[in-house]
Design a protein around this motif. Sequence first.
Motif, PDB file in Angstrom:
ATOM      1  N   GLY A  72      41.938  32.157  38.796  1.00  0.00           N
ATOM      2  CA  GLY A  72      41.477  31.726  39.894  1.00  0.00           C
ATOM      3  C   GLY A  72      39.946  32.253  40.542  1.00  0.00           C
ATOM      4  O   GLY A  72      39.947  32.234  41.720  1.00  0.00           O
ATOM      5  N   GLY A  73      39.274  32.508  39.606  1.00  0.00           N
ATOM      6  CA  GLY A  73      37.849  33.301  39.842  1.00  0.00           C
ATOM      7  C   GLY A  73      37.850  34.494  40.187  1.00  0.00           C
ATOM      8  O   GLY A  73      36.669  35.010  40.455  1.00  0.00           O
ATOM      9  N   SER A  74      38.968  35.115  40.481  1.00  0.00           N
ATOM     10  CA  SER A  74      38.991  36.558  40.729  1.00  0.00           C
ATOM     11  C   SER A  74      39.201  37.331  39.565  1.00  0.00           C
ATOM     12  O   SER A  74      39.897  37.137  38.714  1.00  0.00           O
ATOM     13  CB  SER A  74      40.142  36.953  41.646  1.00  0.00           C
ATOM     14  OG  SER A  74      40.067  36.233  42.835  1.00  0.00           O
ATOM     15  N   ASP A  75      38.459  38.751  39.250  1.00  0.00           N
ATOM     16  CA  ASP A  75      38.774  39.306  37.938  1.00  0.00           C
ATOM     17  C   ASP A  75      39.926  40.387  38.423  1.00  0.00           C
ATOM     18  O   ASP A  75      40.102  41.020  39.211  1.00  0.00           O
ATOM     19  CB  ASP A  75      37.400  40.605  37.976  1.00  0.00           C
ATOM     20  CG  ASP A  75      37.231  41.267  37.175  1.00  0.00           C
ATOM     21  OD1 ASP A  75      38.417  41.348  36.071  1.00  0.00           O
ATOM     22  OD2 ASP A  75      36.296  41.821  36.724  1.00  0.00           O
ATOM     23  N   VAL A  76      40.809  39.906  37.466  1.00  0.00           N
ATOM     24  CA  VAL A  76      42.060  40.663  37.438  1.00  0.00           C
ATOM     25  C   VAL A  76      42.343  41.747  36.267  1.00  0.00           C
ATOM     26  O   VAL A  76      43.455  42.209  36.256  1.00  0.00           O
ATOM     27  CB  VAL A  76      43.219  39.787  37.403  1.00  0.00           C
ATOM     28  CG1 VAL A  76      43.353  38.809  38.613  1.00  0.00           C
ATOM     29  CG2 VAL A  76      43.377  38.832  36.151  1.00  0.00           C
ATOM     30  N   THR A  77      41.280  42.024  35.670  1.00  0.00           N
ATOM     31  CA  THR A  77      41.304  42.948  34.461  1.00  0.00           C
ATOM     32  C   THR A  77      41.872  44.236  34.713  1.00  0.00           C
ATOM     33  O   THR A  77      42.563  44.393  33.804  1.00  0.00           O
ATOM     34  CB  THR A  77      39.649  42.901  33.757  1.00  0.00           C
ATOM     35  OG1 THR A  77      38.886  41.685  33.805  1.00  0.00           O
ATOM     36  CG2 THR A  77      39.839  43.802  32.580  1.00  0.00           C
ATOM     37  N   PRO A  78      41.621  44.880  35.784  1.00  0.00           N
ATOM     38  CA  PRO A  78      42.284  46.194  35.883  1.00  0.00           C
ATOM     39  C   PRO A  78      43.767  45.999  36.362  1.00  0.00           C
ATOM     40  O   PRO A  78      44.097  47.018  36.664  1.00  0.00           O
ATOM     41  CB  PRO A  78      41.200  47.147  36.977  1.00  0.00           C
ATOM     42  CG  PRO A  78      40.680  45.929  37.527  1.00  0.00           C
ATOM     43  CD  PRO A  78      40.572  44.682  36.782  1.00  0.00           C
ATOM     44  N   LEU A  79      44.212  44.892  36.813  1.00  0.00           N
ATOM     45  CA  LEU A  79      45.261  44.970  37.765  1.00  0.00           C
ATOM     46  C   LEU A  79      46.643  44.844  36.610  1.00  0.00           C
ATOM     47  O   LEU A  79      46.787  44.142  35.562  1.00  0.00           O
ATOM     48  CB  LEU A  79      45.424  43.569  38.672  1.00  0.00           C
ATOM     49  CG  LEU A  79      44.226  43.364  39.634  1.00  0.00           C
ATOM     50  CD1 LEU A  79      44.406  42.285  40.596  1.00  0.00           C
ATOM     51  CD2 LEU A  79      44.403  44.624  40.467  1.00  0.00           C
ATOM     52  N   PRO A  80      47.776  45.475  36.935  1.00  0.00           N
ATOM     53  CA  PRO A  80      48.858  45.489  36.269  1.00  0.00           C
ATOM     54  C   PRO A  80      49.699  44.011  36.332  1.00  0.00           C
ATOM     55  O   PRO A  80      49.189  43.307  37.413  1.00  0.00           O
ATOM     56  CB  PRO A  80      49.758  46.508  36.970  1.00  0.00           C
ATOM     57  CG  PRO A  80      49.282  46.501  38.399  1.00  0.00           C
ATOM     58  CD  PRO A  80      47.608  46.483  38.216  1.00  0.00           C
ATOM     59  N   ALA A  81      50.591  43.923  35.840  1.00  0.00           N
ATOM     60  CA  ALA A  81      51.460  42.409  35.887  1.00  0.00           C
ATOM     61  C   ALA A  81      52.031  42.360  37.439  1.00  0.00           C
ATOM     62  O   ALA A  81      51.926  41.101  37.695  1.00  0.00           O
ATOM     63  CB  ALA A  81      52.517  42.599  34.803  1.00  0.00           C
ATOM     64  N   THR A  82      52.456  43.188  38.020  1.00  0.00           N
ATOM     65  CA  THR A  82      53.100  43.144  39.168  1.00  0.00           C
ATOM     66  C   THR A  82      51.976  42.839  40.296  1.00  0.00           C
ATOM     67  O   THR A  82      52.364  42.427  41.442  1.00  0.00           O
ATOM     68  CB  THR A  82      53.774  44.578  39.623  1.00  0.00           C
ATOM     69  OG1 THR A  82      52.635  45.553  39.587  1.00  0.00           O
ATOM     70  CG2 THR A  82      54.722  45.081  38.735  1.00  0.00           C
ATOM     71  N   GLU A  83      50.562  42.831  39.925  1.00  0.00           N
ATOM     72  CA  GLU A  83      49.714  42.467  40.991  1.00  0.00           C
ATOM     73  C   GLU A  83      49.213  41.277  40.572  1.00  0.00           C
ATOM     74  O   GLU A  83      47.975  40.885  41.259  1.00  0.00           O
ATOM     75  CB  GLU A  83      48.690  43.702  41.432  1.00  0.00           C
ATOM     76  CG  GLU A  83      49.356  44.923  41.937  1.00  0.00           C
ATOM     77  CD  GLU A  83      48.424  45.885  42.074  1.00  0.00           C
ATOM     78  OE1 GLU A  83      47.228  45.648  42.393  1.00  0.00           O
ATOM     79  OE2 GLU A  83      48.758  47.207  42.055  1.00  0.00           O
ATOM     80  N   ARG A  84      49.737  40.377  39.580  1.00  0.00           N
ATOM     81  CA  ARG A  84      49.114  39.318  39.281  1.00  0.00           C
ATOM     82  C   ARG A  84      50.017  38.166  39.879  1.00  0.00           C
ATOM     83  O   ARG A  84      51.184  38.199  39.316  1.00  0.00           O
ATOM     84  CB  ARG A  84      48.651  39.162  37.645  1.00  0.00           C
ATOM     85  CG  ARG A  84      47.773  40.270  37.347  1.00  0.00           C
ATOM     86  CD  ARG A  84      47.235  40.207  35.838  1.00  0.00           C
ATOM     87  NE  ARG A  84      46.552  41.229  35.371  1.00  0.00           N
ATOM     88  CZ  ARG A  84      45.950  41.195  34.327  1.00  0.00           C
ATOM     89  NH1 ARG A  84      45.765  39.897  33.447  1.00  0.00           N
ATOM     90  NH2 ARG A  84      45.314  42.274  33.759  1.00  0.00           N
ATOM     91  N   ASP A  85      49.494  36.835  40.074  1.00  0.00           N
ATOM     92  CA  ASP A  85      50.576  35.974  40.418  1.00  0.00           C
ATOM     93  C   ASP A  85      50.734  35.083  39.358  1.00  0.00           C
ATOM     94  O   ASP A  85      50.375  33.692  39.064  1.00  0.00           O
ATOM     95  CB  ASP A  85      49.796  35.006  41.723  1.00  0.00           C
ATOM     96  CG  ASP A  85      50.500  34.093  42.117  1.00  0.00           C
ATOM     97  OD1 ASP A  85      51.819  34.035  41.602  1.00  0.00           O
ATOM     98  OD2 ASP A  85      50.299  33.405  43.118  1.00  0.00           O
ATOM     99  N   VAL A  86      51.494  35.618  38.279  1.00  0.00           N
ATOM    100  CA  VAL A  86      51.570  34.960  36.956  1.00  0.00           C
ATOM    101  C   VAL A  86      52.978  35.221  36.715  1.00  0.00           C
ATOM    102  O   VAL A  86      53.615  36.197  36.914  1.00  0.00           O
ATOM    103  CB  VAL A  86      50.728  35.925  36.010  1.00  0.00           C
ATOM    104  CG1 VAL A  86      51.329  35.246  34.404  1.00  0.00           C
ATOM    105  CG2 VAL A  86      49.392  35.282  36.135  1.00  0.00           C
ATOM    106  N   SER A  87      53.811  34.181  36.101  1.00  0.00           N
ATOM    107  CA  SER A  87      55.133  34.498  35.662  1.00  0.00           C
ATOM    108  C   SER A  87      55.269  34.080  34.228  1.00  0.00           C
ATOM    109  O   SER A  87      54.357  33.299  33.895  1.00  0.00           O
ATOM    110  CB  SER A  87      56.233  33.440  36.287  1.00  0.00           C
ATOM    111  OG  SER A  87      56.144  33.876  37.695  1.00  0.00           O
ATOM    112  N   MET A  88      56.141  34.527  33.281  1.00  0.00           N
ATOM    113  CA  MET A  88      56.263  34.567  32.056  1.00  0.00           C
ATOM    114  C   MET A  88      57.641  34.297  31.595  1.00  0.00           C
ATOM    115  O   MET A  88      58.644  34.803  32.041  1.00  0.00           O
ATOM    116  CB  MET A  88      55.809  35.829  31.264  1.00  0.00           C
ATOM    117  CG  MET A  88      55.627  35.909  29.807  1.00  0.00           C
ATOM    118  SD  MET A  88      54.623  37.204  29.223  1.00  0.00           S
ATOM    119  CE  MET A  88      54.409  36.783  27.651  1.00  0.00           C
TER     120      MET A  88
END
Length: 358
Positions: A72-88
């Motif tokens: 979404g245009g935000s750099d999430v490179t250093p963020l762990p899975a718990t801080e990303r709005d992603v489901s798997m």
Amino acid sequence: MVKLKGKAASVVFDQVSKIYPGATTPAVNDVSFEIDAGSLVTLLGPSGCGKTTTLRMIAGLEMPTSGRVLIGGSDVTPLPATERDVSMVFQSYALFPHMTVLENVSYGLRFSGYPKREIATRAADGLALVGLTGFEARFPSELSGGQQQRVAVARALVLEPQVLLFDEPLSNLDAKLRRRVRDEIRELQQKLGLTVVYVTHDQGEALAVSDRIIVMDRAVIAQQGTPQELYDAPATAFVADFIGESNILPCEIIAVNGGTANVRLGPVALALPARGLRPGPARLAVRPHRVRLAAADAPNALPATVAKSTYAGSHLEVAVTTELGALFVVSPETGTPLAPGASVALVIPTEGTVLLVA
């Protein structure tokens, strides 16, 4: 009434590499791509090509060695899975066997701290979306493989993620059920406007569900494009052979005029898109169903000898030998048996025959 909706976001990989500790070669090597919000993009390739590692870096389950991941245009490179709005949705579904269907679907919502009333509403909406209303009290062991898959999808959907990830989601299902479930996933994705990244090694699956396909080979992107672009205009022999069967043949580019190459394929003359190639030795790819079997004396055709002919109901599968090597032909002419040793000619069409750039 189902109220769940997607919060679709784009995904960008900017020169991302991943090297595992102790490894001598990268699992993912300088990969860049962009996935539009609301689209379904498949990462396709053989085992070990880097597609699952790429998916896990989107999820935050693996961290890049170098490069950037943006959601979404935000750099999430250093963020762990718990801080990303992603489901798997995992290959194994990862359902809790001691929990009911409702409890499984509600688990992520409870873990995320939603109020009880909202949890109940979202879980009911999620089960309605996947057609499992009435199954709330059952346990995973009481469900079919396809139903378990739907529970896993519902559990991911209720979180309304920006990006929904699928890792080989159909590999545990039989062929007939795979077709049905893949169609259900595609229908849900389009209905909710989700951004979906889908990993598979099955090219038929990828062609059926994808807006775009990213083909990976040995840790890099071999080619990316729409299903039709990859099928009709593969850039490399690997892509031509991986996305459906292809006959890869040596040829000679005699001359290039504008964007058209005059090509010699044994005794056959063809005019094909040059694709930036220059005169000299080259290779081309032609799909088995594009080649037409003709009488041995047909003009501008490649002489061939039938090695084997197999009746497959709606078509014949014919293996032939030529001066350029062995070819495989799929012919709709089932009424004409072909005996081994018979002389035929192969008419190579301009449409669907492509020069390979690598």
